[in-house]
Design a protein around this motif. Structure first.
Motif, PDB file in Angstrom:
ATOM      1  N   GLU A   1       0.844  -1.199   0.000  1.00  0.00           N
ATOM      2  CA  GLU A   1       0.000   0.000   0.000  1.00  0.00           C
ATOM      3  C   GLU A   1       0.877   1.246   0.000  1.00  0.00           C
ATOM      4  O   GLU A   1       1.958   1.250   0.595  1.00  0.00           O
TER       5      GLU A   1
ATOM      6  N   ARG B   1      -1.975  -1.053  -3.682  1.00  0.00           N
ATOM      7  CA  ARG B   1      -1.429  -1.001  -5.030  1.00  0.00           C
ATOM      8  C   ARG B   1      -1.079  -2.380  -5.563  1.00  0.00           C
ATOM      9  O   ARG B   1      -1.221  -2.633  -6.758  1.00  0.00           O
TER      10      ARG B   1
ATOM     11  N   GLY C   1       0.994  -4.098 -10.190  1.00  0.00           N
ATOM     12  CA  GLY C   1       0.590  -3.021  -9.304  1.00  0.00           C
ATOM     13  C   GLY C   1       1.676  -2.016  -9.008  1.00  0.00           C
ATOM     14  O   GLY C   1       1.497  -1.154  -8.149  1.00  0.00           O
TER      15      GLY C   1
ATOM     16  N   GLY D   1       4.131   1.276  -9.689  1.00  0.00           N
ATOM     17  CA  GLY D   1       3.794   2.605 -10.183  1.00  0.00           C
ATOM     18  C   GLY D   1       3.974   2.752 -11.679  1.00  0.00           C
ATOM     19  O   GLY D   1       3.221   3.463 -12.353  1.00  0.00           O
TER      20      GLY D   1
ATOM     21  N   MET E   1       0.851   1.916 -13.701  1.00  0.00           N
ATOM     22  CA  MET E   1      -0.391   2.669 -13.535  1.00  0.00           C
ATOM     23  C   MET E   1      -0.612   3.590 -14.730  1.00  0.00           C
ATOM     24  O   MET E   1       0.301   3.900 -15.489  1.00  0.00           O
TER      25      MET E   1
END
Length: 282
Positions: free
Chosen positions: A202, A208, A246, A248, A251
């Motif tokens: 997280e 995430r 998940g 970064g 994303m």
């Protein structure tokens, strides 16, 4: 057993977490959670101790990296099919190996320093394997016999350093504080199946990553066998086995860490890490 190291950076002492969650000091019995102490004979000597006979540690000390004197920190890239997909890569036909500098190793709750010039510092929750018996050309069928235990790792990465500048991945993986391990090493006997562990991460309380080691492309046993074809693995060496989807980078749009955030992550049965991100001090 749950083995750990506690105390100020560079002055950590060996410890054991008892069944009640109390840290017990092992200094009278082992010099460190490192090297020979992680071999089968060393672990057997620790297991034979009565935790209640060991001094209790009070005062809430800092928890350091769960392994000291690490010789090699070997990492595996793109080892979950969902993570490979989110980065736009095909699942690799063989494990992708790279090294993380041992100077990146820090405690599970130490601050993570955003490197100087970084704009793309990313998170990666991973299962890490700690070697306990020297491995050279070991077959997959007996590879897990070379494991001392397992721990949580955050394979922090600076994506621009890793992928947008020429050369190997290592320079995007090796900044100071980019290798939190712990809070403790859980011995192999307490992890009957390393391919059945949930792992999660997280950022500022938002989930995430939420995956399972069952989705590894190459299992822990396969990785140990494979890596041991190219280098000897010694007690205290660490293999970080890859991260699920998940991160970064995956994303939309890509989102990266900045100073003042909190990253929390864990692996089922192996404990939880919590890091605060801080700016480069220079």
């Amino acid at each position: 057993m749950k083995l750990l190291r506690y105390g100020p950076p560079g002055q950590e002492r060996p410890g054991l977490l008892d069944a009640c969650g109390t840290i017990r000091d092992l200094s009278a019995h082992v010099d460190d959670i490192a090297g020979a102490a992680l071999a089968p004979e060393g672990l057997a000597r620790i297991a034979a101790l009565d935790p209640a006979s060991l001094p209790a540690v009070t005062g809430g000390p800092r928890i350091g990296p769960c392994v000291g004197g690490v010789g090699k920190f070997v990492c595996v890239g793109l080892n979950y099919s969902d993570h490979a997909a989110e980065t736009g890569a095909k699942p690799p036909p063989e494990p992708i190996l790279f090294m993380k500098a041992t100077s990146a190793i820090c405690g599970p709750e130490d601050d993570v320093i955003i490197p100087k010039g970084s704009e793309k510092t990313d998170w990666e929750a991973e299962l890490a394997v700690v070697i306990g018996r020297t491995a050279r050309h070991v077959p997959k069928a007996t590879a897990l016999e070379h494991v001392a235990g397992y721990c949580v790792a955050n394979d922090l990465s600076e994506r621009a350093f890793q992928s947008e500048r020429s050369g190997q991945w290592t320079k995007g993986k090796s900044s100071d504080t980019f290798g939190p391990i712990g809070p403790w090493l859980v011995t192999r006997d307490e992890v009957p199946d390393p391919q059945a562990l949930r792992l999660w991460l997280e950022v500022d309380g938002t989930r995430r990553q939420d995956g399972t080691t069952a989705n590894m492309i190459f299992s822990v046993a396969c990785l140990i066998s494979y890596i041991s074809q190219f280098m000897s693995l010694h007690p205290g060496d660490i293999i970080s086995t890859g991260t699920p989807a998940g991160v970064g980078l995956g994303m939309k749009p890509p989102t990266f860490l900045r100073p003042g955030q909190v990253v929390t992550l864990g692996v089922e049965g192996l404990g939880v890490q919590r890091q605060r991100t801080v700016a480069w001090p220079g």
